[in-house]
Design an enzyme around this catalytic site. Structure first.
Site, PDB file in Angstrom:
ATOM      1  N   GLU A  46     -12.940   9.691   0.606  1.00 55.65           N
ATOM      2  CA  GLU A  46     -12.363   9.216  -0.593  1.00 55.65           C
ATOM      3  C   GLU A  46     -11.465   8.095  -0.513  1.00 55.65           C
ATOM      4  OE1 GLU A  46      -9.040  12.220  -0.544  1.00 55.65           O
ATOM      5  OE2 GLU A  46     -10.736  13.223  -1.221  1.00 55.65           O
ATOM      6  N   PRO A  47     -12.727   6.868  -0.506  1.00 57.21           N
ATOM      7  CA  PRO A  47     -11.885   5.409  -0.306  1.00 57.21           C
ATOM      8  C   PRO A  47     -11.671   4.903  -2.014  1.00 57.21           C
ATOM      9  CG  PRO A  47     -13.594   5.821  -0.350  1.00 57.21           C
ATOM     10  CD  PRO A  47     -13.731   6.672   0.239  1.00 57.21           C
ATOM     11  N   CYS A  93      11.079  -9.494 -18.385  1.00 57.16           N
ATOM     12  CA  CYS A  93      12.504  -9.994 -18.178  1.00 57.16           C
ATOM     13  C   CYS A  93      13.799  -8.632 -16.974  1.00 57.16           C
ATOM     14  CB  CYS A  93      13.416  -9.481 -19.470  1.00 57.16           C
ATOM     15  SG  CYS A  93      14.915  -9.690 -20.285  1.00 57.16           S
ATOM     16  N   TYR A 100      -5.319  -0.508  -8.013  1.00 54.22           N
ATOM     17  CA  TYR A 100      -3.578  -0.790  -7.737  1.00 54.22           C
ATOM     18  C   TYR A 100      -2.667  -1.591  -8.591  1.00 54.22           C
ATOM     19  CZ  TYR A 100      -5.270   3.103  -4.481  1.00 54.22           C
ATOM     20  OH  TYR A 100      -5.582   3.889  -4.188  1.00 54.22           O
TER      21      TYR A 100
END
Ligand code: PLP
Ligand code: LYS
Length: 443
Positions: free
Chosen positions: A290-291, A361, A390
């Site tokens: 599962e790369p 901020c 990601y």
């Protein structure tokens, strides 16, 4: 900045990806902009599939869609013959909307809701990766209600944990995921799963970590899982048809990162499996991996426009870009390191050391510390490489900043695969209750 895939500096002295000059991309699509080098994504998918084909084993390469889950990416994964790992109803929905074949979807997660399980059974997905006893029984019960028999892998924690570059082999692993091998919980789970009428137990799953640069952790996991397979067969008469060894194959973010070729990881895993199972006289199971990061990470570049800067004499110089932790929270979360370049003046010499800050901020809203750059001016374009995994997937609307667009680039063409969020998207789910409207009128 290391130039991955089709990235290069063109004759105009600007960064070009997939045959597209990033200055043109900025003009056409605005910044910040996630740019995905489609050819590199496809190349990585093919490297996995080809390496497994060469092994002669039965296999599935499931793209871990958590790394970057959008419909166009699901299409590419499908076209490249990949399976798909999803961990939520949202990822499942995205895959199904993209027309991804349900029988090649694997559903992960340590807390699947009954609704998610129903949705996945109704879609007739290929496999559930079951994490715990509560889920196992809930899945069996829901499948029974629907008159279905569902294919299952049990996620086990094999006691191999990758900590960045080293491996710790422990008896008892502290993990929120899976059935522990050492304390007997995995064994008990196999026993229970194989007795449940609406569960078709295919085998087990193990995932040892992420951004791993050596084969040792995987070969250790292969040994532990294989030895477990033999025990279970002998004692429970259960034969694993599938072993899933998870993802975690590393990529090159910066100079210090030394990933192996995809084929080297795959060979270490498949050789280990072949040797072990032939010696044990056990029918060699199908191998799944599962790369996530290694499929899309290096293919992504984020393009920003430089805005303000601030020099604190004797301390540091900040340059601020029009994005930040909202499109890439990885520095704020993990102090992750990235490389970057001034993309519109790519041939100029670096004479300054700057810290790249975002516009949120939040003091921790930084992207890169101590980056060597030519003097950056307002309006320059800054490209940060290796943002394919990601980044978009973990982006937020903090400060009500709109998420950037994503474009796929290939052969000089750019296609928007996710539109930049609009102000409408920002307030789209907001509701002013009538009570507050009345109060406003009364004042
Ligand atoms: C179960 C599982 N599979 C696959 C992956 C994908 O990992 P990576 O993106 O490191 O390849 C992860 C994330 O670490 C995971 O938890
Ligand atoms: N989100 C992490 C990876 C998580 C892996 C998922 N199991 C990162 O950005 O590096």
């Amino acid at each position: 900045m290391y130039l991955h895939g089709t990235s290069k500096v063109n004759d105009n002295g600007r960064l070009e990806i997939g045959g597209c000059d990033v200055q043109d991309l900025a003009a056409q699509h605005g910044t910040p902009l996630y740019i995905v080098d489609e050819a590199l994504v496809r190349q990585r998918c093919r490297e996995y599939v080809d390496a497994f084909r060469a092994s002669g084993l039965q296999f599935q390469v499931a793209y871990a869609s958590k790394a970057f889950c959008v419909m166009a990416m699901c299409r590419i994964a499908d076209e490249e013959g990949m399976s798909l790992d999803v961990v939520s109803d949202g990822e499942l929905y995205t895959a199904l909307q993209a027309g991804f074949p349900a029988h090649r979807i694997h559903f992960h997660g340590n807390n699947k809701t009954p609704e998610e399980i129903e949705m996945a059974i109704d879609a007739n997905i290929g496999c559930f990766v079951v994490d715990n006893f509560i889920e196992l029984h809930m899945l069996n019960a829901i499948a029974a209600e629907k008159g279905a028999v569902v294919k299952v892998l049990l996620r086990i924690t094999p006691g191999v944990e990758a900590h960045t570059h080293e491996y710790i082999s422990t008896g008892q692993q502290d993990s929120k995921f899976g059935f522990d091998l050492a304390n007997g919980s995995a064994y008990k789970a196999i026993k229970e799963a194989s007795s449940l009428p609406n569960i078709d137990l295919l085998g087990v799953h193990s995932h040892i970590g992420s951004q791993i640069f050596e084969v040792e952790g995987f070969t250790m996991a292969v040994e532990k899982v294989s030895a477990f397979a033999v025990d279970v067969r002998r004692e429970l008469d259960v034969t694993f048809r599938v072993i899933n060894l998870g993802g975690g194959f590393g990529i090159r973010y910066t100079e210090g990162d030394t990933p192996l070729q995809v084929s080297e990881y795959v060979k270490a895993i498949t050789d280990g499996i072949k040797t072990f199972f032939s010696q044990a006289g056990y029918p060699t199971p199908e191998i799944w991996v599962e790369p996530g990061r290694s499929i899309v990470g290096e293919a992504g570049t984020t393009l920003y426009t430089v805005g303000t800067s601030k020099e604190i004499p004797g301390v540091r110089k900040y340059i601020a870009v029009d994005g930040g932790m909202t499109d890439n929270p990885r520095f704020a979360l993990y102090e992750s390191k990235y490389e970057a370049m001034l993309a519109n003046r790519a041939t100029e010499k670096a004479t300054e050391t700057v810290t790249v800050a975002g516009k949120c901020c939040e003091s921790g809203d930084k992207l890169i510390i101590d980056l060597e750059l030519p003097p950056a001016k307002t309006g320059d374009l800054l490209a940060v490489s290796c943002t394919g995994a990601y980044n978009y997937a973990m982006a937020s609307n903090y400060n009500r900043i709109r998420r950037p667009a994503v474009v796929f680039v290939k052969d000089g063409q750019s296609d928007v695969v996710v539109k930049r969020e609009s102000f409408g998207d920002i307030v789209g789910n907001d509701i002013i209750p009538a009570r507050l409207e009345k109060e406003a009128v009364a004042k």
